[in-house]
Write an enzyme that holds these catalytic residues in place. Structure first.
Site, PDB file in Angstrom:
ATOM      1  N   LYS A 198     -16.490  28.335   7.522  1.00  0.00           N
ATOM      2  CA  LYS A 198     -16.155  26.914   7.617  1.00  0.00           C
ATOM      3  C   LYS A 198     -17.434  26.087   7.753  1.00  0.00           C
ATOM      4  O   LYS A 198     -18.100  26.113   8.782  1.00  0.00           O
ATOM      5  CB  LYS A 198     -15.261  26.612   8.812  1.00  0.00           C
ATOM      6  CG  LYS A 198     -14.677  25.197   8.667  1.00  0.00           C
ATOM      7  CD  LYS A 198     -14.252  24.563   9.951  1.00  0.00           C
ATOM      8  CE  LYS A 198     -15.360  23.969  10.752  1.00  0.00           C
ATOM      9  NZ  LYS A 198     -16.006  22.789  10.142  1.00  0.00           N
ATOM     10  N   GLY A 250     -23.774  25.870  16.585  1.00  0.00           N
ATOM     11  CA  GLY A 250     -23.401  24.480  16.820  1.00  0.00           C
ATOM     12  C   GLY A 250     -23.728  24.095  18.251  1.00  0.00           C
ATOM     13  O   GLY A 250     -24.643  24.656  18.873  1.00  0.00           O
ATOM     14  N   SER A 251     -22.952  23.162  18.779  1.00  0.00           N
ATOM     15  CA  SER A 251     -23.254  22.634  20.111  1.00  0.00           C
ATOM     16  C   SER A 251     -22.876  23.639  21.205  1.00  0.00           C
ATOM     17  O   SER A 251     -21.963  24.453  21.049  1.00  0.00           O
ATOM     18  CB  SER A 251     -22.492  21.335  20.334  1.00  0.00           C
ATOM     19  OG  SER A 251     -21.104  21.577  20.283  1.00  0.00           O
ATOM     20  N   THR A 252     -23.574  23.540  22.321  1.00  0.00           N
ATOM     21  CA  THR A 252     -23.290  24.401  23.462  1.00  0.00           C
ATOM     22  C   THR A 252     -21.865  24.165  23.971  1.00  0.00           C
ATOM     23  O   THR A 252     -21.151  25.097  24.344  1.00  0.00           O
ATOM     24  CB  THR A 252     -24.326  24.146  24.574  1.00  0.00           C
ATOM     25  OG1 THR A 252     -25.593  24.596  24.081  1.00  0.00           O
ATOM     26  CG2 THR A 252     -24.001  24.898  25.848  1.00  0.00           C
ATOM     27  N   GLU A 253     -21.443  22.903  23.903  1.00  0.00           N
ATOM     28  CA  GLU A 253     -20.093  22.555  24.367  1.00  0.00           C
ATOM     29  C   GLU A 253     -19.025  23.342  23.597  1.00  0.00           C
ATOM     30  O   GLU A 253     -18.144  23.967  24.193  1.00  0.00           O
ATOM     31  CB  GLU A 253     -19.933  21.054  24.147  1.00  0.00           C
ATOM     32  CG  GLU A 253     -18.728  20.452  24.762  1.00  0.00           C
ATOM     33  CD  GLU A 253     -18.547  19.017  24.255  1.00  0.00           C
ATOM     34  OE1 GLU A 253     -19.472  18.458  23.624  1.00  0.00           O
ATOM     35  OE2 GLU A 253     -17.456  18.474  24.484  1.00  0.00           O
ATOM     36  N   GLY A 255     -19.540  25.978  21.721  1.00  0.00           N
ATOM     37  CA  GLY A 255     -19.801  27.412  21.933  1.00  0.00           C
ATOM     38  C   GLY A 255     -19.092  27.931  23.173  1.00  0.00           C
ATOM     39  O   GLY A 255     -18.482  29.007  23.165  1.00  0.00           O
ATOM     40  N   GLU A 272     -25.015  30.785  18.560  1.00  0.00           N
ATOM     41  CA  GLU A 272     -26.360  30.217  18.454  1.00  0.00           C
ATOM     42  C   GLU A 272     -26.201  28.721  18.735  1.00  0.00           C
ATOM     43  O   GLU A 272     -25.634  27.989  17.938  1.00  0.00           O
ATOM     44  CB  GLU A 272     -26.913  30.488  17.054  1.00  0.00           C
ATOM     45  CG  GLU A 272     -28.420  30.503  17.018  1.00  0.00           C
ATOM     46  CD  GLU A 272     -28.973  29.182  16.572  1.00  0.00           C
ATOM     47  OE1 GLU A 272     -29.183  28.319  17.454  1.00  0.00           O
ATOM     48  OE2 GLU A 272     -29.188  29.008  15.370  1.00  0.00           O
ATOM     49  N   CYS A 306     -32.089  23.176  16.051  1.00  0.00           N
ATOM     50  CA  CYS A 306     -31.726  23.739  17.357  1.00  0.00           C
ATOM     51  C   CYS A 306     -32.967  24.139  18.147  1.00  0.00           C
ATOM     52  O   CYS A 306     -32.990  24.045  19.366  1.00  0.00           O
ATOM     53  CB  CYS A 306     -30.786  24.916  17.188  1.00  0.00           C
ATOM     54  SG  CYS A 306     -31.360  26.105  15.982  1.00  0.00           S
ATOM     55  N   GLU A 403     -30.244  17.837  25.055  1.00  0.00           N
ATOM     56  CA  GLU A 403     -30.604  17.969  23.642  1.00  0.00           C
ATOM     57  C   GLU A 403     -30.312  16.646  22.930  1.00  0.00           C
ATOM     58  O   GLU A 403     -29.187  16.159  22.951  1.00  0.00           O
ATOM     59  CB  GLU A 403     -29.784  19.095  22.994  1.00  0.00           C
ATOM     60  CG  GLU A 403     -30.137  19.312  21.543  1.00  0.00           C
ATOM     61  CD  GLU A 403     -29.400  20.483  20.900  1.00  0.00           C
ATOM     62  OE1 GLU A 403     -28.167  20.540  20.998  1.00  0.00           O
ATOM     63  OE2 GLU A 403     -30.073  21.338  20.300  1.00  0.00           O
TER      64      GLU A 403
HETATM   65  P1  NAI Z   1     -20.219  20.811  16.906  1.00  0.00           P
HETATM   66  O1  NAI Z   1     -20.583  21.966  17.761  1.00  0.00           O
HETATM   67  O2  NAI Z   1     -18.963  20.064  17.206  1.00  0.00           O
HETATM   68  O3  NAI Z   1     -20.086  21.284  15.381  1.00  0.00           O
HETATM   69  C1  NAI Z   1     -20.573  22.493  14.853  1.00  0.00           C
HETATM   70  C2  NAI Z   1     -19.494  23.166  14.013  1.00  0.00           C
HETATM   71  O4  NAI Z   1     -18.417  23.572  14.865  1.00  0.00           O
HETATM   72  C3  NAI Z   1     -18.858  22.281  12.958  1.00  0.00           C
HETATM   73  O5  NAI Z   1     -18.581  23.045  11.814  1.00  0.00           O
HETATM   74  C4  NAI Z   1     -17.544  21.844  13.615  1.00  0.00           C
HETATM   75  O6  NAI Z   1     -16.547  21.482  12.716  1.00  0.00           O
HETATM   76  C5  NAI Z   1     -17.167  23.098  14.364  1.00  0.00           C
HETATM   77  N1  NAI Z   1     -16.258  22.921  15.501  1.00  0.00           N
HETATM   78  C6  NAI Z   1     -16.085  21.818  16.277  1.00  0.00           C
HETATM   79  N2  NAI Z   1     -15.177  22.064  17.242  1.00  0.00           N
HETATM   80  C7  NAI Z   1     -14.780  23.351  17.082  1.00  0.00           C
HETATM   81  C8  NAI Z   1     -13.877  24.206  17.786  1.00  0.00           C
HETATM   82  N3  NAI Z   1     -13.191  23.765  18.857  1.00  0.00           N
HETATM   83  N4  NAI Z   1     -13.732  25.486  17.376  1.00  0.00           N
HETATM   84  C9  NAI Z   1     -14.424  25.950  16.318  1.00  0.00           C
HETATM   85  N5  NAI Z   1     -15.285  25.174  15.610  1.00  0.00           N
HETATM   86  C10 NAI Z   1     -15.469  23.901  15.993  1.00  0.00           C
HETATM   87  O7  NAI Z   1     -21.454  19.830  16.882  1.00  0.00           O
HETATM   88  P2  NAI Z   1     -21.469  18.257  16.491  1.00  0.00           P
HETATM   89  O8  NAI Z   1     -20.342  17.544  17.168  1.00  0.00           O
HETATM   90  O9  NAI Z   1     -21.552  18.172  15.026  1.00  0.00           O
HETATM   91  O10 NAI Z   1     -22.850  17.794  17.144  1.00  0.00           O
HETATM   92  C11 NAI Z   1     -22.911  17.422  18.496  1.00  0.00           C
HETATM   93  C12 NAI Z   1     -24.205  17.883  19.109  1.00  0.00           C
HETATM   94  O11 NAI Z   1     -24.270  19.298  19.102  1.00  0.00           O
HETATM   95  C13 NAI Z   1     -25.452  17.445  18.397  1.00  0.00           C
HETATM   96  O12 NAI Z   1     -25.846  16.173  18.793  1.00  0.00           O
HETATM   97  C14 NAI Z   1     -26.442  18.503  18.809  1.00  0.00           C
HETATM   98  O13 NAI Z   1     -26.998  18.178  20.060  1.00  0.00           O
HETATM   99  C15 NAI Z   1     -25.605  19.739  18.945  1.00  0.00           C
HETATM  100  N6  NAI Z   1     -25.682  20.605  17.749  1.00  0.00           N
HETATM  101  C16 NAI Z   1     -26.484  21.690  17.806  1.00  0.00           C
HETATM  102  C17 NAI Z   1     -26.623  22.497  16.714  1.00  0.00           C
HETATM  103  C18 NAI Z   1     -27.518  23.673  16.743  1.00  0.00           C
HETATM  104  O14 NAI Z   1     -27.860  24.205  15.695  1.00  0.00           O
HETATM  105  N7  NAI Z   1     -27.899  24.139  17.894  1.00  0.00           N
HETATM  106  C19 NAI Z   1     -25.943  22.208  15.447  1.00  0.00           C
HETATM  107  C20 NAI Z   1     -25.072  21.060  15.506  1.00  0.00           C
HETATM  108  C21 NAI Z   1     -24.975  20.304  16.619  1.00  0.00           C
END
Ligand code: NAI
Ligand code: MG
Length: 496
Positions: A198, A250-253, A255, A272, A306, A403
C-alpha cells in the site's frame, strides 16, 4: 593490418545515466500519466471494488495529476487472496528462476528511469536531481542486490533451512515512494514471499507504474499487488488474517498502533519509524566539507527523511564560525520548482505537512530560539518552506525533541565528547547519527556510544543495499538491507 576487434560499448549496469542531452528543465512529457488508475491485483489493473477514487496532486503546483483507486476492505481481501494463491508456486520456483525476474525488473527500472524520476518528482515534490541521481538508481540497485541473494539463501543462513513466510503486507510513506517500495518488495520477492503493497495517499503513482513494469517483466500474477489508499486501507491490510508478515515505514504514532494491533497475532513485524538524528561537528573537522554534509543531512528531500540530521551539535570553540558558514551556504540554496535541475530544495509534500512544519517552527520562535532563513522568494503556488536554521536551542524545546520532517535545523553546542554523546542520545528516537572529525579513534569511540542504528563518519545520508538500516527505541525495530534484512522475510526455525 589485421582485423580490428569489433568495438564493444560496455556500460556498467549501475553507470549514472546520460542526462547531458536533456533540457535544463525536465519535461513532464517524458511520462504519460493516466487519468484514472485501477488497483493492481493478480497481474492486472482493475477498477477498485470500493468504486472509489482519490485525487493525487503535484504539490509544487497544486494541480491534479490523476485519480488513484481508494482500495477498500474487499480490495484488500482480493489482493491478499491473489498473493496467497501465488505464494505456493512462487516459493517452489527454483531460486535462480526467481532471481531472473528480479534482475529483469532492475534492468527495466534503469531503462525507464527518466519516466520514473519525473513521475516521482511530479507526484511528491522532490527535486528532479535527487529523484534521478539518488532515488531511481538506488531502486535498481536494491533489485540487483536482492536478485543476487535469491539463490544463495542457504549460504547466507548456514545450517538452517530458510523458508518464506507467505504473504507480506507492506505499508510505505510518501517521502521516498519508489525507494521504500524497493526496500520492501525486493527482499520479499527474493526470499520467496508474495506482496501486497500500500503506497501513501499523496504519492501513489510510481508504485502503479512500477506494477506495470513487473507485469511487462512477466512476473507471475499475484506475486506483487499494489493497492493505493489511505490509513484505513493500510489498517485493513496489516490486520488481514492471511498476511504473515507486516513491514511498515512511517510515523512512530502509526507504528505503535500497528504493534498493538498485531500483538499476539503471530505475524512477523518490522517497523521503520521516525527520527531526530544528531549531527556532531568537532573542532578538528574539515569545516567546509562538514557544512556540505550538514546541509545535505537536513535539506536533502526538504528534510522529509526519517534519518535527517535535524539536531546539529557543534563544538563550542567553532560554533560562531560554523554557524556563519552555514548561514552563508543557506543563502545559496535554490528553493522552488522541483522539475528545474538546479533546484536544491523542492516542494513540501502536502498542505498538511507544510502546516505541521510551520507550527513547529512557530513553537521554536515562541520558546525563545533564534531563527534564520535566507531571503529567497518562494513560488506563489504550491507548498514551499524556506530552509530554516535555529540557534539558541535548548534541549527541552519542541524543535529539538519532535520530528519536524521538514527543512529545519536546530543547532546546539557541546564542549567534550562525553557531553556530545549525552546530548545526542537525549531523544526518544535512535535512527541515525553523523560525526565529523579527523580523528579516527574518536569516530570509533563515538560510534560505540551513539544509540542509533546508523552512524555516518564524515559523510551523511549515504545509502547502500548492502548495509542494514533500522532504529533503536521509538525509531522502530528490525533491519532492512543487507543479510539482516533478508532474515526479516524468512522462517529460520528449521535446521537443515
Ligand atoms: P503516517 O504514518 O500516517 O503514514 C505512513 C503510511 O502509513 C501511509 O501509507 C499511510 O496511509 C499509512 N497508515 C496510516 N494510518 C495507518 C494505520 N492505522 N494502519 C496502517 N497504515 C496506516 O504518516 P503521515 O501522517 O503521512 O505523516 C505524519 C508524520 O509522520 C510526518 O510529519 C513525519 O514526522 C512522520 N513520518 C515519518 C516517516 C519516516 O520515514 N520515518 C514517513 C512518513 C511520515
Ligand atoms: Mg501527489
Amino acid at each position: 593490418m589485421g582485423d580490428q576487434p569489433a568495438s564493444t560499448s560496455h556500460t556498467p549496469i549501475l553507470a549514472p545515466l546520460d542526462w547531458e542531452y536533456a533540457p535544463s528543465r525536465e519535461s513532464a512529457d517524458l511520462v504519460s500519466i493516466g487519468d484514472r488508475y485501477g488497483v493492481f491485483v493478480d497481474g492486472d489493473f482493475r477498477p477498485p471494488l470500493s468504486k472509489k477514487w482519490f485525487e493525487t496532486i503535484n504539490p509544487a503546483t497544486e494541480d491534479v495529476l490523476a485519480e488513484a483507486p481508494l482500495a477498500g476492505e474487499r480490495d484488500v481481501d482480493r489482493a491478499v487472496q491473489a498473493a496467497k494463491k501465488a505464494a505456493g508456486p512462487w516459493a517452489k520456483l527454483a531460486p535462480a528462476e526467481r532471481a531472473k525476474y528480479l534482475f529483469r525488473i532492475a534492468r527495466m527500472v534503469q531503462e525507464r528511469s527518466r519516466e520514473l524520476a519525473v513521475l516521482e518528482t511530479l507526484d511528491g515534490g522532490k527535486p528532479i536531481r535527487e529523484a534521478r541521481d539518488v532515488d531511481v538508481p538506488l531502486v535498481a540497485a536494491h533489485f540487483f542486490y536482492h536478485a543476487g541473494w535469491a539463490d544463495k539463501l542457504e549460504y547466507a543462513f548456514a545450517g538452517v533451512d530458510p523458508k518464506p513466510l507467505g504473504v507480506a503486507g507492506q505499508v510505505i510513506p510518501w517521502n521516498f515512494p519508489l525507494l521504500m517500495l524497493a526496500w520492501k518488495v525486493a527482499p520479499a520477492l527474493a526470499t520467496g514471499n508474495t506482496v501486497v503493497l500500500k503506497p501513501a495517499e499523496t504519492t501513489p503513482l510510481t508504485a502503479l507504474h512500477f506494477a506495470q513494469i513487473t507485469a511487462e517483466a512477466g512476473l507471475p500474477p499475484g506475486v506483487l499487488n499494489v493497492i493505493p489508499g489511505a490509513g484505513d486501507t493500510g489498517a485493513s491490510l496489516v490486520g488481514h488474517p492471511d498476511v504473515a508478515k507486516v513491514a511498515f515505514t512511517g510515523s512512530t504514532e502509526v507504528g505503535k498502533l500497528i504493534q498493538r494491533r498485531l500483538a499476539g497475532s503471530g505475524k512477523r513485524l518490522t517497523l521503520e519509524l521516525g527520527g531526530k538524528s544528531a549531527h556532531i561537528v568537532f573542532e578538528d573537522a574539515p569545516l567546509d566539507q562538514a557544512v556540505e554534509g550538514v546541509v545535505n543531512g537536513i535539506f536533502f528531500n526538504q528534510g522529509h527523511v526519517c534519518c535527517a540530521g535535524s539536531r546539529l551539535f557543534i563544538q563550542e570553540s567553532i560554533q560562531d564560525v560554523f554557524v556563519g558558514k552555514l548561514r552563508d551556504r543557506l543563502q545559496t540554496l535554490r528553493v522552488g520548482d522541483p522539475m528545474d535541475k538546479n533546484t536544491d530544495v523542492g516542494a513540501i509534500n502536502s498542505a498538511a505537512q507544510l502546516e505541521k512544519i510551520s507550527e513547529l517552527v512557530d513553537s521554536g520562535v515562541e520558546e525563545g530560539a533564534e531563527m534564520f532563513q535566507p531571503d529567497c522568494a518562494l513560488p506563489s503556488r504550491g507548498f514551499f518552506f524556506k530552509p530554516t536554521l535555529f540557534t539558541g536551542v535548548s534541549q527541552s524545546h519542541r524543535i529539538s525533541q519532535e520530528e519536524i520532517f521538514g527543512p529545519v535545523l536546530s543547532t546546539m553546542s557541546f564542549r567534550t565528547p562525553d557531553e556530545a554523546i549525552e546530548k545526542a542520545n537525549n531523544t526518544p528516537y535512535g535512527l541515525a547519527a553523523g560525526v565529523w572529525t579527523t580523528k579516527g579513534s574518536r569516530i570509533l569511540w563515538m560510534a560505540d556510544r551513539l544509540r542509533s542504528g546508523v552512524v555516518w563518519a564524515n559523510t551523511y545520508n549515504k545509502f547502500d543495499p548492502t548495509s542494514p538500516f533500522g532504529g533503536y527505541k521509538e525509531s522502530g525495530f528490525g533491519r532492512e538491507g543487507g543479510r539482516h534484512g533478508l532474515a526479516s522475510y524468512l522462517d529460520l526455525s528449521s535446521v537443515r
